[in-house]
Design a protein around this motif. Structure first.
Motif, PDB file in Angstrom:
ATOM      1  N   PHE A  23     -33.624  -4.722  24.191  1.00 28.57           N
ATOM      2  CA  PHE A  23     -34.855  -5.092  23.920  1.00 28.57           C
ATOM      3  C   PHE A  23     -35.882  -4.021  23.916  1.00 28.57           C
ATOM      4  O   PHE A  23     -36.882  -3.984  23.024  1.00 28.57           O
ATOM      5  CB  PHE A  23     -35.417  -5.867  25.031  1.00 28.57           C
ATOM      6  CG  PHE A  23     -34.985  -7.261  25.007  1.00 28.57           C
ATOM      7  CD1 PHE A  23     -35.302  -8.169  24.084  1.00 28.57           C
ATOM      8  CD2 PHE A  23     -34.174  -7.884  26.055  1.00 28.57           C
ATOM      9  CE1 PHE A  23     -34.912  -9.520  23.957  1.00 28.57           C
ATOM     10  CE2 PHE A  23     -33.921  -9.287  26.031  1.00 28.57           C
ATOM     11  CZ  PHE A  23     -34.263 -10.245  24.835  1.00 28.57           C
ATOM     12  N   LEU A  26     -35.512  -2.726  20.352  1.00 27.18           N
ATOM     13  CA  LEU A  26     -36.122  -3.554  19.293  1.00 27.18           C
ATOM     14  C   LEU A  26     -37.912  -3.580  19.357  1.00 27.18           C
ATOM     15  O   LEU A  26     -38.524  -3.623  18.327  1.00 27.18           O
ATOM     16  CB  LEU A  26     -35.547  -5.093  19.382  1.00 27.18           C
ATOM     17  CG  LEU A  26     -34.322  -5.217  19.098  1.00 27.18           C
ATOM     18  CD1 LEU A  26     -33.620  -6.719  19.507  1.00 27.18           C
ATOM     19  CD2 LEU A  26     -34.056  -4.978  17.816  1.00 27.18           C
ATOM     20  N   PHE A  27     -38.289  -3.470  20.658  1.00 29.93           N
ATOM     21  CA  PHE A  27     -39.816  -3.194  20.791  1.00 29.93           C
ATOM     22  C   PHE A  27     -40.377  -2.351  20.188  1.00 29.93           C
ATOM     23  O   PHE A  27     -41.370  -2.255  19.571  1.00 29.93           O
ATOM     24  CB  PHE A  27     -40.040  -3.385  22.260  1.00 29.93           C
ATOM     25  CG  PHE A  27     -39.920  -4.805  23.037  1.00 29.93           C
ATOM     26  CD1 PHE A  27     -39.296  -5.862  22.421  1.00 29.93           C
ATOM     27  CD2 PHE A  27     -40.146  -4.869  24.233  1.00 29.93           C
ATOM     28  CE1 PHE A  27     -39.420  -7.185  23.001  1.00 29.93           C
ATOM     29  CE2 PHE A  27     -40.146  -6.067  24.915  1.00 29.93           C
ATOM     30  CZ  PHE A  27     -39.430  -7.244  24.301  1.00 29.93           C
ATOM     31  N   LEU A  33     -39.342  -7.989  14.263  1.00 30.54           N
ATOM     32  CA  LEU A  33     -38.264  -8.877  14.411  1.00 30.54           C
ATOM     33  C   LEU A  33     -38.155  -9.690  15.588  1.00 30.54           C
ATOM     34  O   LEU A  33     -37.444 -11.032  15.830  1.00 30.54           O
ATOM     35  CB  LEU A  33     -36.870  -8.159  14.210  1.00 30.54           C
ATOM     36  CG  LEU A  33     -36.661  -7.383  12.932  1.00 30.54           C
ATOM     37  CD1 LEU A  33     -35.330  -6.645  12.812  1.00 30.54           C
ATOM     38  CD2 LEU A  33     -36.664  -8.530  11.763  1.00 30.54           C
ATOM     39  N   VAL A  34     -38.793  -9.319  16.732  1.00 35.19           N
ATOM     40  CA  VAL A  34     -38.726 -10.021  18.012  1.00 35.19           C
ATOM     41  C   VAL A  34     -40.077 -10.565  18.199  1.00 35.19           C
ATOM     42  O   VAL A  34     -40.282 -11.159  19.305  1.00 35.19           O
ATOM     43  CB  VAL A  34     -38.222  -9.163  19.063  1.00 35.19           C
ATOM     44  CG1 VAL A  34     -36.685  -8.902  18.984  1.00 35.19           C
ATOM     45  CG2 VAL A  34     -38.971  -7.641  19.170  1.00 35.19           C
ATOM     46  N   ALA A 112     -42.824 -15.024  20.278  1.00 36.10           N
ATOM     47  CA  ALA A 112     -41.419 -14.526  20.308  1.00 36.10           C
ATOM     48  C   ALA A 112     -40.528 -15.219  20.891  1.00 36.10           C
ATOM     49  O   ALA A 112     -39.562 -14.716  21.936  1.00 36.10           O
ATOM     50  CB  ALA A 112     -42.104 -13.261  21.251  1.00 36.10           C
ATOM     51  N   GLN A 114     -37.978 -15.230  19.692  1.00 33.67           N
ATOM     52  CA  GLN A 114     -36.551 -14.584  19.314  1.00 33.67           C
ATOM     53  C   GLN A 114     -35.877 -13.756  20.615  1.00 33.67           C
ATOM     54  O   GLN A 114     -34.650 -13.762  20.766  1.00 33.67           O
ATOM     55  CB  GLN A 114     -36.724 -13.439  18.396  1.00 33.67           C
ATOM     56  CG  GLN A 114     -37.121 -13.625  16.945  1.00 33.67           C
ATOM     57  CD  GLN A 114     -38.954 -13.858  16.860  1.00 33.67           C
ATOM     58  OE1 GLN A 114     -39.300 -14.201  17.802  1.00 33.67           O
ATOM     59  NE2 GLN A 114     -39.413 -13.600  15.503  1.00 33.67           N
ATOM     60  N   ILE A 115     -36.890 -13.800  21.659  1.00 37.21           N
ATOM     61  CA  ILE A 115     -36.325 -13.119  23.037  1.00 37.21           C
ATOM     62  C   ILE A 115     -35.418 -13.877  23.507  1.00 37.21           C
ATOM     63  O   ILE A 115     -34.557 -13.697  23.904  1.00 37.21           O
ATOM     64  CB  ILE A 115     -37.614 -12.759  23.724  1.00 37.21           C
ATOM     65  CG1 ILE A 115     -38.483 -11.689  23.238  1.00 37.21           C
ATOM     66  CG2 ILE A 115     -37.196 -12.470  25.183  1.00 37.21           C
ATOM     67  CD1 ILE A 115     -39.700 -11.393  24.007  1.00 37.21           C
ATOM     68  N   ILE A 118     -31.996 -13.953  21.761  1.00 39.40           N
ATOM     69  CA  ILE A 118     -31.219 -12.974  22.388  1.00 39.40           C
ATOM     70  C   ILE A 118     -30.565 -12.939  23.667  1.00 39.40           C
ATOM     71  O   ILE A 118     -29.335 -12.765  23.804  1.00 39.40           O
ATOM     72  CB  ILE A 118     -31.944 -11.538  22.271  1.00 39.40           C
ATOM     73  CG1 ILE A 118     -32.349 -11.364  20.862  1.00 39.40           C
ATOM     74  CG2 ILE A 118     -31.271 -10.330  22.535  1.00 39.40           C
ATOM     75  CD1 ILE A 118     -33.257 -10.170  20.665  1.00 39.40           C
ATOM     76  N   LEU A 155     -29.310  -7.323  12.525  1.00 37.43           N
ATOM     77  CA  LEU A 155     -30.556  -7.536  12.115  1.00 37.43           C
ATOM     78  C   LEU A 155     -30.837  -6.371  11.180  1.00 37.43           C
ATOM     79  O   LEU A 155     -31.672  -6.681  10.196  1.00 37.43           O
ATOM     80  CB  LEU A 155     -31.322  -7.100  13.422  1.00 37.43           C
ATOM     81  CG  LEU A 155     -31.218  -7.959  14.675  1.00 37.43           C
ATOM     82  CD1 LEU A 155     -32.096  -7.720  15.781  1.00 37.43           C
ATOM     83  CD2 LEU A 155     -31.967  -9.293  14.129  1.00 37.43           C
ATOM     84  N   PHE A 212     -31.894 -15.891  13.304  1.00 39.43           N
ATOM     85  CA  PHE A 212     -33.039 -14.886  12.913  1.00 39.43           C
ATOM     86  C   PHE A 212     -33.011 -15.003  11.329  1.00 39.43           C
ATOM     87  O   PHE A 212     -32.189 -15.760  10.771  1.00 39.43           O
ATOM     88  CB  PHE A 212     -32.450 -13.606  13.260  1.00 39.43           C
ATOM     89  CG  PHE A 212     -32.708 -13.064  14.611  1.00 39.43           C
ATOM     90  CD1 PHE A 212     -33.807 -12.340  14.890  1.00 39.43           C
ATOM     91  CD2 PHE A 212     -31.966 -13.588  15.661  1.00 39.43           C
ATOM     92  CE1 PHE A 212     -34.193 -12.059  16.426  1.00 39.43           C
ATOM     93  CE2 PHE A 212     -32.295 -13.318  17.041  1.00 39.43           C
ATOM     94  CZ  PHE A 212     -33.249 -12.499  17.321  1.00 39.43           C
TER      95      PHE A 212
END
Length: 212
Positions: A23, A26-27, A33-34, A112, A114-115, A118, A155, A212
Motif C-alpha cells: 500500500f 502504491l500510495f 490506481l488506488v 478508493a 481498490q483498497i 487488494i 498493475l 482493476f
C-alpha cells in the motif's frame, strides 16, 4: 548469507507486513490506481497507519497471545500442526479489514474501493496458505512476496504505469534475498517456496484482472 541476516530478512519482510509495504508503494508511486490521489499527505499517512494497524498489528497481537497461551511455540509458526488456528485468526482479521474498508469507512469505501480489492486478494492468499497447510507446509513468505510482485507487475502492465517499474525491480531483488533466506534457515524446501510464490502471483493477478 549467515543465519542472523536470514532471520532479519524473514522478520522485516514478514508476510503480514508486506501488505502495508504494498500500500505504501502504491500510495507514493501510483495513487490514482488506488483512488487516493485526492487525499492530502496527512490523510494518506493516517490511512496507511490504519491499514498497518488492521493488517499487521492486530494479527500480530493475536499470534503473540497464542504464543503466551502455549498454543504455538514461536511467533514464526514454523510447525505445520500449529499453523491452523493462527492462520484462521489472520483470515478473519483480514476479512474484517476488507469489509471495513470496502463498506464501512466512508468516504474511503466510495473514493478508493481498490483498497478493499487488494485486501480481499490478501485474504484469499491467506486462505490458500491455510488450506494447503492442512496437509503440506507451503511458504507464507513466498506467497506474500509473490503476491506483492504479481500485484505491482499486473498493475504496471494493465495501466501502463511506468512509475511502478522501479518499485518492481526493488521488490524482485528483495524477493531473491528473502526466499534465499528462507532456504538458508531450512524453513522450507524449494518446492514449498515455488508453490507459495506461484500461488501469490496467481491470486494477485486474478485480483487485478477482475477488479482493476
Amino acid at each position: 548469507m549467515n543465519n542472523r541476516i536470514a532471520l532479519i530478512l524473514s522478520v522485516v519482510f514478514h508476510p503480514l507486513i508486506l501488505t502495508s509495504y504494498l500500500f505504501a508503494l502504491l500510495f507514493i508511486f501510483s495513487p490514482d490506481l488506488v483512488g487516493v490521489s485526492a487525499f492530502e499527505l496527512p490523510a494518506l499517512g493516517s490511512l496507511l497507519l490504519l491499514l498497518f494497524l488492521n493488517t499487521f498489528i492486530a494479527p500480530s497481537l493475536v499470534v503473540y497471545y497464542f504464543q503466551k497461551m502455549g498454543i504455538i511455540s514461536t511467533m514464526h509458526v514454523d510447525d505445520l500442526a500449529e499453523r491452523r488456528l493462527p492462520y484462521l485468526a489472520c483470515i478473519i482479521i483480514y476479512a474484517l479489514a476488507t469489509y471495513l474498508f470496502g463498506w464501512q469507512l466512508q468516504p474511503i469505501s466510495e473514493m478508493a474501493p481498490q483498497i478493499s480489492f487488494i485486501l480481499g486478494g490478501a485474504t484469499v492468499s491467506l486462505l490458500v496458505v491455510t488450506v494447503v497447510s492442512l496437509f503440506w507446509k507451503i511458504s507464507a513468505h513466498a506467497t506474500g512476496i509473490g503476491g506483492t510482485i504479481g500485484m505491482i507487475t499486473c498493475l504496471l502492465m494493465r495501466n501502463d504505469e511506468a512509475q511502478l517499474l522501479g518499485p518492481l525491480i526493488v521488490t524482485l531483488l528483495i524477493a531473491g534475498w528473502l526466499l534465499s533466506a528462507r532456504l538458508h534457515l531450512n524453513a522450507h524446501t524449494p518446492a514449498q517456496i515455488f508453490v507459495g510464490f506461484l500461488s501469490g502471483i496467481m491470486v494477485s493477478s486474478l485480483t487485478v484482472y477482475f477488479f482493476f
